[in-house]
Design an enzyme around this catalytic site. Structure first.
Site, PDB file in Angstrom:
ATOM      1  CG  ASP A 107      -5.652  -1.321   0.479  1.00  0.00           C
ATOM      2  OD1 ASP A 107      -5.512  -2.659   0.704  1.00  0.00           O
ATOM      3  OD2 ASP A 107      -6.151  -0.491   1.340  1.00  0.00           O
ATOM      4  CG  HIS A 110      12.017 -21.228   5.977  1.00  0.00           C
ATOM      5  ND1 HIS A 110      11.094 -20.636   6.818  1.00  0.00           N
ATOM      6  CD2 HIS A 110      13.299 -21.237   6.674  1.00  0.00           C
ATOM      7  CE1 HIS A 110      11.499 -20.860   8.042  1.00  0.00           C
ATOM      8  NE2 HIS A 110      12.995 -21.106   7.932  1.00  0.00           N
ATOM      9  CG  HIS A 120       9.505 -25.136  10.087  1.00  0.00           C
ATOM     10  ND1 HIS A 120       9.108 -24.797   8.867  1.00  0.00           N
ATOM     11  CD2 HIS A 120       9.304 -24.062  11.002  1.00  0.00           C
ATOM     12  CE1 HIS A 120       8.804 -23.477   8.816  1.00  0.00           C
ATOM     13  NE2 HIS A 120       8.912 -23.023   9.953  1.00  0.00           N
ATOM     14  NE  ARG A 151      -1.904  -1.530   3.523  1.00  0.00           N
ATOM     15  CZ  ARG A 151      -2.167  -1.710   4.765  1.00  0.00           C
ATOM     16  NH1 ARG A 151      -3.107  -1.573   4.934  1.00  0.00           N
ATOM     17  NH2 ARG A 151      -1.079  -2.198   5.652  1.00  0.00           N
TER      18      ARG A 151
END
Ligand code: NAP
Length: 496
Positions: free
Chosen positions: A95, A181, A243, A53
């Site tokens: 936005d 990740h 994880h 934004r």
């Protein structure tokens, strides 16, 4: 993934980073993209669009990105590479809550039929639905375009389904890339190589030879400025559901028939579905919940979680679980998993503890073998073997344990010109895979949902038993009940 998706030479590639000014983007995503560019992994025509934004303008945004890259990888970046990278980036102020988000973005992107777009939604999951709707309405969701989303994917099975449904409306499953990740970490990928690229382990990789497995993800930090988010999630939702369970899957899965994404993920999901349910009947002996109190961690005094929050809390900052996999390979081999905040060390490690010898001709000196796979702080794999202690003694042969060590840093030392080796960010591999349309190291919807099903059962059992988190002093390895999980089985966590 289908051949129609992935890097498509005929189309121009665009990476749209929604949330391009945020914390994750600045700390991880921009530095990853910059290093991929420097190392020649990005196609020459790849454009990168930052969306948020804030109307900071491209120049200011690119300056911030440049600073983020140099503060992370200053020693390894070259001015030429950074300058080329900066030229790829445009910042657009939009936005996501506004209906014209998609049409304005489309105007910026150009004709979608000529583009191969990867969207990375580095924003709150509450925005996934409106963003995907806008993308769909603007016709930006068609193949080969794909979307990358980050955790948390829900806070239970029901809310994860809502998120998955809203993303699925716009993007087919094979074009939805759910990031964990940990799957991009070198040593985690190496687990697959270690298990399925070597003959020596597979015959021993079962409950006949392995006594138990330990998986630890320990953090020294507290919750700091993530308190608002963390208090709603706690350690089990924030770390274990994703994880820890992903690491467990890679350790326990059957050999896949090929290194393809579905072959790999089919095997992982079978592990999750084979986890024995933890219920009110066994939750007290199979789980431990903790919350850090006052103490000293990471070199600093810690006031304690509730003091930091300023009010009482039922959120656990530590969880330990004794899990069991109900299948032929693993029945009878407990898996102890633990993770927490304000612990004494920052480590991620897996211990495969082999069984003792059936009969020792050396007496009690012969210790059981142990395979240690360390992801943090150093990536290291070592196998403890028994050796004859060198030299002469009057009493005959003595044994001593010796580590056969494969330090990845030493084995693949890429230090140059006196610079230390660069530690890759896990996101580098994952972003590259997403650009290439390879979703093998991303989490499939059925994996997320199977993981939530198991975790929801534990949380329900905690609730049924009114099992509150027990206090542990910051800087220690969790409450006493966590140690009891393994001590009841006559074992101990190996670094305690
Ligand atoms: P953050 O620092 O709050 O950044 C959010 C980004 O989204 C900012 O660029 C923000 O810019 C933008 N944004 C917010 N509302 C928007 C809207 N309505 N329209 C367009 N852009 C909007 O959050 P973060 O820490 O980077 O986290 C991003 C996502 O990654 C979250 O889902 C988080 O759970 C996940 N995650 C983060 C980490 C981490 O280490 N930070 C780790 C794992 C997962 P404006 O305010 O200018 O719009």
């Amino acid at each position: 993934m289908s051949a129609s998706s992935g890097s498509n030479g005929a189309r121009q590639q665009v990476f749209v980073l929604v949330g391009g000014t945020g914390d994750l983007a600045m700390r991880m995503l921009w530095p990853s993209l910059a290093m991929l560019d420097q190392e020649g992994f990005l196609s020459d025509n790849l454009r990168i669009i930052s969306v948020a934004r804030e109307d900071c303008g491209t120049e200011v945004c690119v300056d911030r990105i440049g600073n983020a890259v140099t503060s992370r990888f200053g020693e390894w970046t070259t001015p030429e590479a950074l300058s080329r990278f900066r030229k790829r980036i445009v910042h657009v102020a939009l936005d996501a809550a506004h209906d014209d988000w998609g049409s304005k973005l489309k105007a910026e992107l150009g004709d979608p039929d000529t583009l191969d777009i990867v969207f990375f939604l580095s924003v709150s999951p509450s925005l996934f639905k409106p963003i995907c709707e806008h993308i769909e309405k603007a016709g930006l969701n068609k193949a080969p375009n794909r979307v990358i989303i980050e955790k948390p994917i829900g806070r239970d099975l029901a809310t994860s389904k809502v998120i998955n449904d809203s993303v699925a409306h716009a993007f087919a499953e094979d074009r939805t890339f759910r990031i964990d990740h940990y799957l991009g970490k070198e040593t985690v990928q190496n687990l697959i190589a270690l298990r399925f690229g070597n003959m020596v382990f597979e015959p021993l990789w079962n409950s006949q030879s392995i006594d138990h497995i330990q998986i630890t993800i320990a953090e020294t930090v507290g919750v700091a400025d993530r308190l608002g988010y963390y208090d709603e999630y706690g350690a089990i939702r924030d770390m274990l559901q994703n994880h820890l369970l992903q690491l467990l899957c890679l350790l326990a899965m059957e050999p896949p028939s090929a290194l393809t994404s579905d072959a790999l993920r089919d095997e992982k999901v079978k592990v999750l579905r084979s986890l024995k349910a933890i219920t009110a009947e066994n939750v007290l002996t199979n789980t431990a919940r903790g919350q850090y109190g006052p103490g000293f961690a990471d070199g600093h005094p810690v006031a304690g979680y509730e003091a930091e929050k300023g009010s009482p809390s039922n959120t656990e900052t530590f969880v330990a679980i004794k899990a069991e996999i109900a299948n032929w390979r693993w029945a009878g081999t407990p898996i102890y998993m633990r993770t927490g905040k304000c612990l004494p060390s920052r480590t991620t490690e897996i211990v495969i503890q082999f069984k003792p010898l059936p009969h020792s001709i050396f007496g009690p000196e012969a210790q059981a073998n142990r395979l240690l796979i360390r992801l943090q702080p150093e990536e290291d794999i070592s196998l403890t073997l028994m050796n004859k202690a060198p030299g002469l003694t009057s009493e005959g042969v003595h044994l001593q344990p010796l580590d056969l060590s494969l330090s990845l840093i030493k084995a693949f030392d890429d230090s140059k010109d006196g610079k230390p080796p660069r530690r890759r960010i896990a996101y580098e591999r994952l972003i590259l895979d997403a650009l290439n349309g390879n979703n093998a190291q991303f989490v499939r919807r059925d994996e997320v949902e199977a993981a939530w099903t198991w975790v929801d059962g534990i949380i329900k059992a905690w609730h049924d038993k009114d099992m509150k988190p027990q206090k542990y002093p910051a800087g220690t390895f969790g409450p006493v009940s966590a140690f009891s999980l393994i001590e009841r089985d006559n074992g101990r966590m190996w670094n305690d």
